[in-house]
Design an enzyme around this catalytic site. Structure first.
Site, PDB file in Angstrom:
ATOM      1  N   LYS A  86      15.124 -57.729  38.335  1.00  0.00           N
ATOM      2  CA  LYS A  86      14.947 -58.422  37.057  1.00  0.00           C
ATOM      3  C   LYS A  86      15.865 -59.628  37.060  1.00  0.00           C
ATOM      4  CE  LYS A  86      17.062 -58.770  33.783  1.00  0.00           C
ATOM      5  NZ  LYS A  86      18.077 -59.793  33.286  1.00  0.00           N
ATOM      6  N   GLU A 122      13.273 -68.795  33.290  1.00  0.00           N
ATOM      7  CA  GLU A 122      13.042 -69.138  31.887  1.00  0.00           C
ATOM      8  C   GLU A 122      12.523 -70.555  31.700  1.00  0.00           C
ATOM      9  OE1 GLU A 122      16.754 -68.313  30.029  1.00  0.00           O
ATOM     10  OE2 GLU A 122      16.282 -66.207  29.726  1.00  0.00           O
ATOM     11  N   SER A 145      21.785 -64.376  24.616  1.00  0.00           N
ATOM     12  CA  SER A 145      21.821 -63.454  25.754  1.00  0.00           C
ATOM     13  C   SER A 145      23.122 -63.574  26.510  1.00  0.00           C
ATOM     14  CB  SER A 145      20.669 -63.725  26.707  1.00  0.00           C
ATOM     15  OG  SER A 145      20.830 -64.990  27.315  1.00  0.00           O
ATOM     16  N   THR A 174      14.296 -58.382  30.871  1.00  0.00           N
ATOM     17  CA  THR A 174      14.820 -58.946  29.619  1.00  0.00           C
ATOM     18  C   THR A 174      13.878 -60.074  29.198  1.00  0.00           C
ATOM     19  OG1 THR A 174      16.361 -60.349  30.853  1.00  0.00           O
ATOM     20  CG2 THR A 174      17.212 -58.287  29.994  1.00  0.00           C
ATOM     21  N   THR A 201      21.619 -63.440  37.442  1.00  0.00           N
ATOM     22  CA  THR A 201      21.602 -62.229  36.554  1.00  0.00           C
ATOM     23  C   THR A 201      20.399 -61.513  36.801  1.00  0.00           C
ATOM     24  OG1 THR A 201      22.660 -62.896  34.617  1.00  0.00           O
ATOM     25  CG2 THR A 201      21.323 -61.069  34.326  1.00  0.00           C
ATOM     26  N   ASN A 228      16.787 -70.731  25.593  1.00  0.00           N
ATOM     27  CA  ASN A 228      18.214 -70.456  25.674  1.00  0.00           C
ATOM     28  C   ASN A 228      18.996 -70.908  24.450  1.00  0.00           C
ATOM     29  OD1 ASN A 228      18.775 -69.096  28.258  1.00  0.00           O
ATOM     30  ND2 ASN A 228      17.565 -70.803  29.009  1.00  0.00           N
TER      31      ASN A 228
END
Lengths: 388, 388
Positions: free
Chosen positions: A173, A264, A388, A146, A184, A383
């Site tokens: 992932k 991220e 998401s 993602t 996640t 974010n």
């Protein structure tokens, strides 16, 4: 170096058109046997996505023939229609592979609260089946990304007590929402060793407890986390539980490091090791409290060895320690000694991406390490801009 | 509108030269009586700063004559020398006021792990004593600011059952590290009502439990939090416990809102109200879990009504609820109904600074609200650049 490294597996990754970006978004991993043993662990989030609710049922009998995955949509908080869509995906996969839908694990990742485009998913399964190959693991790893910037794969090569070789492979992932009780994170692990479901389950729980469960990037827990382990038995090797668990743990640790390394917006990968703790649980609690401190994480982003923020996080826990006996080192410099001022903070070099924080609780002999990241402008940007 | 609004109090704020900025950095609040009753609550952080360790002893007998405060240094993790410095500050204050050091509460805020400049603090106490006045509360509020952008004050005017008026006043500082079981937060409250220490203590605990304890900006807990309440009895009013507690709660709630409203780098003030919960504890746990979610907080910064991130946080709790019965509204728009997709998310307007998230657990009739902020670039900037 991936899920198709062990014998008896085929995989594929394709573009079904779920993602607006046009990037690959569906993957399939098939166990061709002779064994079809499996185990899995799932998010402990009580708001579990439809594919998690489905797949928990699938693995109860210890048999899984295939794992079908999609990125571009989490299929979480989607009600009865969402569950029906997961069911349809499993049925379609079973249909094209000539297996039972009750042996198909389904995994989804992406935005919560939107229905999947089934008019893309169903033809996507046909495309996946057509693309299956014995070296398709890498394509599968790419298709489950993602906000990941790189695909994540790992492999472990071992031998059983008779010298017969076996292999463990994995893909993963996960970038945001990395958290406790799993991140996640979708992970598919494969092995060609002959391992019964009970041993697979025990090994997987042991391995995830000290790897994925200790990767805590931002403290947020997903609705979709799934780690599934498939065993084909195709190598004919029968490793003992201890060595198999050790190998599996090594593969999981490599994937967990890669998840944290690609989190991220992060600019530092931080290992928080608590040692001389009264129990492993205490060590984990303390390391996790520091890993959850936004003030600590922003300080590391600012290359500020702010040990006061470490101690103030330690002080929120119920671990056994004497505040006047705690020592803290950052990258080898003991800047806090006996709960007070230690070596000069200017000696700490926070330029490198890897950061090691060591907390000496002076209360016992147990230890645990949590992996986390710094909190950066890029995290906030990604974010706040990416739904998401 | 401040701590000197009630009768019987003097206060001062001056520049002692602790802060490099040259801004005011020391404050003093004196209770001239006739009563010198007091109560206080402190951080539950086990790594408690020297002034917290000192002041906990001071309040045990229910008597406090003065509160001396400094910004520019937390005096936390400073060992025996740090404790001696707090002791010296109390002794000096007692000396200039002609009282006992055992009746002087000391509060500090600023960077952890550095010794206070006692060559500035000691003359600062002399300057404070010289500056004391019956309208010095505002100067005191200014002198305790760190990254606060505005001084924070509140006042409540009440009457006892005979109609006799009394006043409650307060000042507060705190911007970063706002968290559970108190925030970095120094608060001085005063009243001229006649209230015994036991009732003061009970009222203060009741009031903080539903105000400061539910202001959770960034989940980080300070080493220095102190809320102290002084009663002079100078108004001669004797309110009953219920009405006094209600008035105190109102003053504390106003200060808590002002703390959240000035939190570091925030662009939204967010109230997270959980209702129809099985217990008040459940409601608080659920609201706090959402308030602690960095993903939720970045979404609000990005004006994204991402209810999936609300539900994924709710799902991490042990509160009583059925995931398929939960409703979520943001600013009045019910975007999640029965755990699934509700009204169109584009209907939610997140332009205003104030955001109201309402979570219907459909499990009972209790409720609780946690105040928090969004997670912004400015928060990351301020906390990566400012060593505190």
């Amino acid at each position: 170096m991936t899920v198709t490294a062990p014998k008896g597996f085929r995989a594929a990754g394709i573009t079904a058109g779920i993602k607006a970006s046009g990037n690959p978004d569906m993957a399939l991993v098939v166990n061709d046997g002779p064994d079809h043993h499996a185990a899995a662990v799932f998010t402990s989030n009580r708001v579990a996505a439809a594919p998690v609710r489905w797949s928990k049922q699938v693995v109860t009998d210890g048999r899984v023939d295939a794992v079908v995955l999609n990125s571009g949509g989490a299929n979480a908080c989607t009600g009865p229609e969402g569950f029906q869509n997961t069911h349809t995906t499993a049925e379609k996969t079973a249909d094209v592979l000539g297996i039972s839908a009750a042996d198909v694990v389904v995994c989804s990742t992406g935005l919560i609260g939107e229905q999947l485009p089934m008019d893309r998913i169903v033809p996507g399964v046909d495309a996946l089946a057509a693309a299956l190959s014995a070296d398709g693991g890498h394509a599968a790893a790419e298709a489950i990304m993602t906000t990941d910037t790189v695909p994540k794969e790992a492999v472990f090569a071992g031998t059983d007590s008779t010298g017969r070789p076996y292999t463990i492979g994995g893909i993963a992932k996960g970038a945001g929402m990395l958290a406790p009780g799993l991140a996640t994170m979708l992970v598919v692990l494969t092995t060609d060793a002959e391992v019964q479901p009970e041993m697979l389950d025990a090994a997987l729980r042991d391995a995830t407890r000290v790897t994925f469960d200790r990767a805590d990037s931002d403290g947020c827990m997903s609705t979709n986390d799934t780690v599934v382990l498939l065993a084909s038995g195709a190598a004919g090797a029968s490793p003992d539980p201890g060595s198999f668990t050790a190998g599996l743990t090594q593969a999981c640790a490599e994937l967990a490091r890669k998840l944290i390394g690609d989190a991220e917006g992060a600019s530092h990968d931080i290992a928080i090791r608590t040692y001389n703790a009264a129990s492993e649980r205490d060590a984990e609690v303390v390391s996790r409290a520091v890993a959850r401190s936004n003030l600590f994480k922003t300080a590391i982003f600012g290359k500020d060895p702010n040990w006061g923020r470490v101690l103030s996080a330690v002080g929120t826990t119920d671990a056994v320690f004497d505040p006047d006996a705690v020592n803290v080192s950052i990258n080898g410099v003991q800047i806090c000694q006996n709960g007070g001022i230690g070596q000069d903070r200017s000696l700490v070099d926070l330029e490198p991406r890897d950061v090691l924080v060591e907390i000496d609780l002076a209360a016992g002999s147990a230890e645990a390490t949590i992996l986390t990241n710094d909190l950066t402008h890029a995290y906030v940007h990604e974010n706040s801009a990416y739904s998401s």
